[in-house]
Design a protein around this motif. Structure first.
Motif, PDB file in Angstrom:
ATOM      1  N   ARG A 676      -7.539  -8.722 -67.447  1.00 58.12           N
ATOM      2  CA  ARG A 676      -6.501  -9.558 -68.070  1.00 58.12           C
ATOM      3  C   ARG A 676      -6.636  -9.541 -69.589  1.00 58.12           C
ATOM      4  O   ARG A 676      -5.652  -9.371 -70.308  1.00 58.12           O
ATOM      5  CB  ARG A 676      -6.590 -10.997 -67.549  1.00 58.12           C
ATOM      6  CG  ARG A 676      -5.920 -11.170 -66.201  1.00 58.12           C
ATOM      7  CD  ARG A 676      -5.729 -12.645 -65.841  1.00 58.12           C
ATOM      8  NE  ARG A 676      -6.962 -13.233 -65.351  1.00 58.12           N
ATOM      9  CZ  ARG A 676      -7.375 -13.120 -64.087  1.00 58.12           C
ATOM     10  NH1 ARG A 676      -6.650 -12.486 -63.199  1.00 58.12           N
ATOM     11  NH2 ARG A 676      -8.513 -13.655 -63.713  1.00 58.12           N
ATOM     12  N   ALA A 677      -7.870  -9.686 -70.070  1.00 59.56           N
ATOM     13  CA  ALA A 677      -8.084  -9.700 -71.522  1.00 59.56           C
ATOM     14  C   ALA A 677      -7.605  -8.387 -72.147  1.00 59.56           C
ATOM     15  O   ALA A 677      -6.948  -8.382 -73.191  1.00 59.56           O
ATOM     16  CB  ALA A 677      -9.565  -9.937 -71.833  1.00 59.56           C
ATOM     17  N   LEU A 678      -7.935  -7.269 -71.497  1.00 67.64           N
ATOM     18  CA  LEU A 678      -7.561  -5.968 -72.062  1.00 67.64           C
ATOM     19  C   LEU A 678      -6.046  -5.782 -72.064  1.00 67.64           C
ATOM     20  O   LEU A 678      -5.486  -5.174 -72.982  1.00 67.64           O
ATOM     21  CB  LEU A 678      -8.247  -4.840 -71.290  1.00 67.64           C
ATOM     22  CG  LEU A 678      -9.749  -4.722 -71.560  1.00 67.64           C
ATOM     23  CD1 LEU A 678     -10.442  -3.920 -70.465  1.00 67.64           C
ATOM     24  CD2 LEU A 678     -10.011  -4.110 -72.930  1.00 67.64           C
ATOM     25  N   GLU A 680      -3.832  -8.301 -72.236  1.00 68.29           N
ATOM     26  CA  GLU A 680      -3.335  -9.190 -73.299  1.00 68.29           C
ATOM     27  C   GLU A 680      -3.485  -8.483 -74.653  1.00 68.29           C
ATOM     28  O   GLU A 680      -2.568  -8.471 -75.481  1.00 68.29           O
ATOM     29  CB  GLU A 680      -4.140 -10.494 -73.323  1.00 68.29           C
ATOM     30  CG  GLU A 680      -3.900 -11.409 -72.127  1.00 68.29           C
ATOM     31  CD  GLU A 680      -5.020 -12.439 -71.893  1.00 68.29           C
ATOM     32  OE1 GLU A 680      -5.015 -13.080 -70.839  1.00 68.29           O
ATOM     33  OE2 GLU A 680      -5.900 -12.585 -72.773  1.00 68.29           O
ATOM     34  N   GLY A 681      -4.645  -7.900 -74.857  1.00 65.87           N
ATOM     35  CA  GLY A 681      -4.906  -7.207 -76.118  1.00 65.87           C
ATOM     36  C   GLY A 681      -4.022  -5.987 -76.313  1.00 65.87           C
ATOM     37  O   GLY A 681      -3.606  -5.690 -77.431  1.00 65.87           O
ATOM     38  N   VAL A 684      -0.880  -6.841 -77.935  1.00 66.34           N
ATOM     39  CA  VAL A 684      -0.994  -7.109 -79.380  1.00 66.34           C
ATOM     40  C   VAL A 684      -1.135  -5.795 -80.157  1.00 66.34           C
ATOM     41  O   VAL A 684      -0.459  -5.568 -81.165  1.00 66.34           O
ATOM     42  CB  VAL A 684      -2.199  -8.036 -79.660  1.00 66.34           C
ATOM     43  CG1 VAL A 684      -2.378  -8.229 -81.156  1.00 66.34           C
ATOM     44  CG2 VAL A 684      -2.006  -9.378 -78.962  1.00 66.34           C
ATOM     45  N   ILE A 715      -1.464 -13.175 -85.834  1.00 67.06           N
ATOM     46  CA  ILE A 715      -1.235 -14.124 -84.733  1.00 67.06           C
ATOM     47  C   ILE A 715       0.200 -14.649 -84.722  1.00 67.06           C
ATOM     48  O   ILE A 715       0.736 -14.955 -83.659  1.00 67.06           O
ATOM     49  CB  ILE A 715      -2.271 -15.280 -84.774  1.00 67.06           C
ATOM     50  CG1 ILE A 715      -2.308 -16.045 -83.442  1.00 67.06           C
ATOM     51  CG2 ILE A 715      -2.013 -16.236 -85.941  1.00 67.06           C
ATOM     52  CD1 ILE A 715      -3.496 -16.987 -83.295  1.00 67.06           C
ATOM     53  N   THR A 716       0.840 -14.711 -85.883  1.00 64.59           N
ATOM     54  CA  THR A 716       2.209 -15.252 -85.920  1.00 64.59           C
ATOM     55  C   THR A 716       3.243 -14.294 -85.349  1.00 64.59           C
ATOM     56  O   THR A 716       4.350 -14.708 -85.028  1.00 64.59           O
ATOM     57  CB  THR A 716       2.627 -15.581 -87.362  1.00 64.59           C
ATOM     58  OG1 THR A 716       2.254 -14.490 -88.194  1.00 64.59           O
ATOM     59  CG2 THR A 716       1.969 -16.855 -87.858  1.00 64.59           C
ATOM     60  N   LEU A 720       2.130 -14.297 -77.490  1.00 63.04           N
ATOM     61  CA  LEU A 720       1.096 -15.251 -77.090  1.00 63.04           C
ATOM     62  C   LEU A 720       1.248 -15.676 -75.639  1.00 63.04           C
ATOM     63  O   LEU A 720       0.512 -16.515 -75.136  1.00 63.04           O
ATOM     64  CB  LEU A 720       1.126 -16.485 -77.995  1.00 63.04           C
ATOM     65  CG  LEU A 720       0.733 -16.231 -79.452  1.00 63.04           C
ATOM     66  CD1 LEU A 720       0.808 -17.517 -80.258  1.00 63.04           C
ATOM     67  CD2 LEU A 720      -0.659 -15.617 -79.566  1.00 63.04           C
ATOM     68  N   LYS A 721       2.239 -15.092 -74.980  1.00 59.99           N
ATOM     69  CA  LYS A 721       2.445 -15.404 -73.570  1.00 59.99           C
ATOM     70  C   LYS A 721       2.482 -14.071 -72.827  1.00 59.99           C
ATOM     71  O   LYS A 721       3.531 -13.445 -72.705  1.00 59.99           O
ATOM     72  CB  LYS A 721       3.765 -16.174 -73.420  1.00 59.99           C
ATOM     73  CG  LYS A 721       3.780 -17.137 -72.268  1.00 59.99           C
ATOM     74  CD  LYS A 721       5.061 -17.981 -72.281  1.00 59.99           C
ATOM     75  CE  LYS A 721       5.305 -18.538 -70.891  1.00 59.99           C
ATOM     76  NZ  LYS A 721       6.644 -19.092 -70.750  1.00 59.99           N
ATOM     77  N   VAL A 722       1.309 -13.631 -72.419  1.00 62.89           N
ATOM     78  CA  VAL A 722       1.195 -12.341 -71.741  1.00 62.89           C
ATOM     79  C   VAL A 722       0.652 -12.584 -70.336  1.00 62.89           C
ATOM     80  O   VAL A 722      -0.482 -13.007 -70.164  1.00 62.89           O
ATOM     81  CB  VAL A 722       0.250 -11.384 -72.511  1.00 62.89           C
ATOM     82  CG1 VAL A 722       0.160 -10.033 -71.801  1.00 62.89           C
ATOM     83  CG2 VAL A 722       0.720 -11.202 -73.951  1.00 62.89           C
TER      84      VAL A 722
END
Lengths: 773, 152
Positions: A676-678, A680-681, A684, A715-716, A720-722
């Protein structure tokens, strides 16, 4: 009052911590290591339950518990991590496999990092999303063998049959008397037993896994990271260490003609300058050359370098101009190129098609820009070298440092520390070679620090590419022809002179392995000569290939008035198993270095992730004005991944990304929390390359130098919702990989969403101000 | 000779006082928790607290930091246990991937919460916008700060 300079060198908890990496050897020497190297049989080679390509790599795999596991009399189990940590969590995941299979209690497990040595630990090239794929079974075998040895030792202790005991949670239970004995008490006896052969191993029932697949285990370095105690490559300390910053040739392959260091040597703290020779092409992983400034701290070294005057011979790449080069590539894709796949008759079908849709896509060079720039610390003395490195390939690094210094491999000790990001850059260890050469020249321990400017201007860049696709549609709206011309300098040019076509590795990243159900499918590869070092950048050539292919699906859907998801699913076609070696004209199909027999293309799995991602984002729902949905699905690094993006574009053309849903099918998996982390990243990093990032060159020189002109996602602007959805898989479905794939589908999904929102088709990345009104 | 007050301890530095505080902390004091990312104040990896406020240690010379209260990630929780609410929340959310930029992220967030204990979503994003994470942990960084502000 402490005198800082001296105290820094003996800072408690730093040098000492690093030396804990010697713990296995140290304990063995002291006679307290009960599972130790002293009674090592010839290393058992792994016979993995699914066949991999691991044995084609130096060192293959090793599954010997004596190499990977130590148990001390107090019961602490130490497990070696042989793959290096760049942020994927692998330093936790593979030891977790060992622990689970041997029934160790994770709270009594310590993870230590193995030094660089492909032969002893198996191949350590930590990239290509290969770690779980190649090492799940060898690690499982280590754990199973260890558990069986502990059970055997307990049975002997109680003088009962081994079938009357059972290992569970760090102890062995006597099933007759219900007595228990801890692993610590059994370790010495267990260590004297022979390692069971692979064919005799009994594995845990996967339903009994305590850690694997649960996502309940956090990364082993988490607490240290939050406390500033985690040791990254840049944090290495050696007594008497000096700091080097290098003026690299501004054009790759350039050489120092002359230099004037008189002002440099006046800078307080600067101690000396050393010239590094520029080797001839191909550079591979050798040093770039230049002039090193050596000082008591990095800040003084940087100031010294600022005062350095160097006259360079720029060499053969001095005329590289990325604007002219792009025009040349765009010209190349208008003409036929080397044919690399030729199913049916694409030329004929394009001629007879009711409609032809054509588009050309561009993706610029990208820099890796890991937050920790490349760095290494080395000490060469008495014919030996010890180095602390931030490096994805510590095993090959050991061999190459030895070769550079002209000493035996065994006399080079490489300690991999945590990497502050890597993304493929730290597979190339030129900076380790620099540290070794500078230490040899000065006789001092040297830490080489690349500044951000060095990192961006002397990277092993992501290639630059132009992709042209022509698709022919018949009168019924079925895609009957596909011609893909892919033009990009090859990463193989870094290793071989005059390598002007994409290699099977690159062509196998989405081009010749295109799974679409199209009878006439031709791929061509016009030549392109490299003028910078090309390297691996996360998910590599899948970035431009998936961007072009998945954008083209959106373009076809738009031209036909069809729904983009339906079009994609139709083009993927019915569920079937494909072997690209049978496609006409495909030579040396790569399949990410692994057997097609284990990992064929399964189109049903690709369709499934597309369906999941689109269902999760609510495909087809009504959206506010300026919003749009887009999707892309791609097979890469043997995994199937799809991303659906919701974008919002305002009246001025500013875009935001309110929601992303990613579905991944990576076969059997170890740690869903890190998957999940990967993912999400990946959204980005995908935002950065889609919106912002670009490296350009003029007169052979990189034009961007720091984060003011090489823009990443902040971050802006980041999603932020993945949401991340992992397709469940049992242990019989071979693991593929997770580190690389999440980046591949993001940019085309975003651009398809932008089209849905605005009617504007983005064909050139980054988006920059293309949406401005 | 420059005297620095870092994490409640005095240190003397006899080198060039115009060297950025970052390199004195890392290379001279051995406080390597503070990271180097860009050297020009654009990424936030080197964030420390100077007299309680977040500051980029790459932009400040050792001389400028002299006489001020410098706190680094190593001293954020004075007990040394890493239990500042932001650190705890960071672990709760499993925020880091490679983790390299996170000392700076945490120091920045801790300074925000010291000044604004209950920041709005906009205030969180505005405060963290100077801290780049290349792995892309922003979603969890945001969650961690919200969690810390709720008093975990």
């Amino acid at each position: 009052m402490t005198h800082m300079f001296e105290s820094a060198l003996i800072q408690p908890g730093t040098v000492v911590n690093l030396s804990r990496r010697f713990v296995l050897k140290g304990l063995a020497a002291a006679g307290t290591l009960v599972i130790g190297t002293s009674f090592l049989p010839a290393p058992a080679r792994a016979a993995s339950a699914w066949k991999t390509g691991a044995d084609l790599m130096t060192g293959g795999t090793v599954n010997n518990p004596h190499v990977f596991i130590a148990i001390d009399p107090s019961g602490i189990v130490t497990i070696l991590a042989s793959r290096t940590e760049m942020g994927t969590g692998i330093r936790t995941s593979l030891p977790m496999v060992v622990a689970d299979e041997m029934e160790a209690d994770w709270s009594r497990v310590r993870v230590e990092q193995a030094p660089g040595d492909n032969i002893k630990y198996g191949n350590q090239d930590t990239d290509g999303s290969r770690s779980v794929r190649h090492f799940f079974w060898p690690m499982r075998q280590c754990g199973a063998a260890m558990r069986m040895m502990l059970e055997q030792a307990a049975a002997a202790r109680w003088e009962i049959d081994v079938t009357s005991v059972r290992a569970q949670n760090h102890e062995v239970v006597n099933l007759v008397t219900s007595e228990v004995v801890g692993y610590g008490a059994l370790a010495k006896a267990a260590s004297a037993l022979p390692v069971p052969p692979v064919e005799a191993l009994r594995y845990k029932d996967p339903r009994d896994f305590r850690y694997i697949g649960t996502g309940a285990i956090q990364i082993v370095d988490l607490r240290d990271i939050t406390m500033g105690k985690a040791t990254y490559g840049l944090d290495a300390k050696m007594p008497g260490m000096k700091f080097a910053v290098i003026a690299h040739p501004p054009v790759v392959g350039g050489k120092v003609v002359s230099y004037d260091a008189s002002e440099t040597l006046k800078v307080p703290g600067v101690e000396k300058v050393v010239v590094l020779e520029t080797p001839p092409f191909p550079l591979a992983f050798q040093q770039l050359g230049g002039v090193a400034v050596i000082a008591r701290n990095t800040g003084s070294a940087i100031k010294g370098r600022d005062k350095l005057k160097v006259v360079w011979d720029d060499g053969p790449n001095a005329s590289y101009d990325s604007v002219a080069y792009r025009a040349q590539m765009e010209e190349s894709v208008t003409k036929p190129g080397l044919v690399v796949r030729d199913d049916g008759d694409a030329e004929g079908a394009l001629k007879s098609a009711a409609k032809v849709i054509s588009a050309t896509y561009y993706l610029p060079h990208l820099a890796h820009a890991s937050m920790e720039p490349p760095t290494a610390t080395a000490h060469v003395a008495d014919g030996k070298c010890v180095a602390y490195v931030s490096c994805q390939w510590p095993g090959d690094c050991q061999a190459d440092v030895a070769k550079t210094l002209g000493i035996p491999r065994e006399d080079v000790t490489i300690y991999p520390l945590l990497m502050g990001g890597a993304f493929g850059r730290k597979s190339c260890y030129d900076y380790v070679i620099e540290a070794a050469l500078l230490s040899k020249a000065t006789g001092q321990p040297i830490k080489v620090v690349w500044t951000r400017e060095d990192d961006l201007q002397h990277d092993t860049y992501h290639t630059v590419s132009v992709e042209r696709i022509d698709a022919g549609v018949d009168k019924d709206g079925k895609v009957i022809a596909w011609r893909h011309r892919t033009c990009a300098p090859s990463l193989m040019s870094t290793f071989k002179n005059d390598y002007d076509h994409q290699s099977p590795i690159e062509l196998g990243m989405g081009v010749v392995d295109n799974p679409f159900d199209i009878p006439n499918l031709r791929c061509e590869n016009p030549a392109a000569k490299a003028h910078v070092r090309i390297g691996w950048f996360r998910v590599v050539s899948n970035i431009p290939h998936a961007f072009a292919i998945q954008s083209m699906v959106g373009e076809i859907a738009a031209a036909l008035g069809r729904d983009q998801r339906d079009m994609l699913l139709e083009m993927i076609g019915p569920a079937r198993t494909l072997d690209p070696r049978t496609f006409r004209g495909v030579k040396d199909f790569w399949n990410y270095g692994d057997p097609v027999e284990t990992w064929p293309i399964e189109t049903g799995r690709l369709s499934r992730v597309v369906e999941i991602a689109t269902e999760q984002i609510g495909w087809g729902r009504s959206l506010p004005k300026g919003h749009g949905l887009g999707v892309a699905g791609h097979r890469c690094f043997l995994s199937y991944i799809a991303t659906a993006v919701e974008v919002a574009v305002d009246d001025k053309g500013n875009l935001s990304i309110p929601r992303v849903e990613t579905a991944i099918d990576c076969g059997f998996y170890i740690n869903p929390e890190r998957i999940r982390a990967l993912c999400e990243g990946g959204a980005v990093m995908g935002t950065a390359l889609a919106k912002n990032s670009e490296m350009t060159f003029k007169n052979g020189r990189a034009q961007q130098s720091n984060f003011h002109d090489f823009l990443l996602a902040r971050i802006t602007e980041a999603p932020l919702k993945v949401g991340v959805h992992i397709v469940p898989a049992d242990v019989n479905i071979p693991s593929s990989g997770v580190g690389e794939p999440p980046l591949a589908p993001f940019a085309p999904a975003l651009c398809n969403a932008i089209f849905a929102a605005t009617g504007k088709r983005i064909r050139n990345l980054p988006i920059g101000n293309q949406l401005a009104t | 000779m420059v005297t620095l007050h870092v994490n409640g301890q005095d240190f003397s530095y006899d080198g060039d006082p115009s060297v950025p505080l970052l390199w004195v902390l890392r290379d001279e004091l051995g406080l390597t928790g503070t990271k180097f990312g860009c050297g020009i104040g654009l990424c936030g990896a080197c964030t420390v607290h100077i007299d309680g406020a977040a500051a980029r240690s790459c932009l400040l010379t050792a001389e400028q930091a002299s006489g001020k209260e410098v706190v680094t990630i190593e001293g954020l929780d004075p007990s040394g246990n890493g239990n500042h609410p932001v650190q705890v929340a960071w672990r709760e959310t499993g925020a880091p991937q490679c983790g390299y930029c996170h000392a700076g992220q945490i120091m920045n967030a801790a300074a925000l919460l010291a000044k604004t204990p209950k920041p709005s979503q906009e205030e969180i994003l505005a405060a963290q916008n100077g801290n780049i994470c290349r792995c892309g942990c922003y979603q969890r960084i945001n969650e961690a700060i919200i969690l810390a502000s709720a008093g975990v």
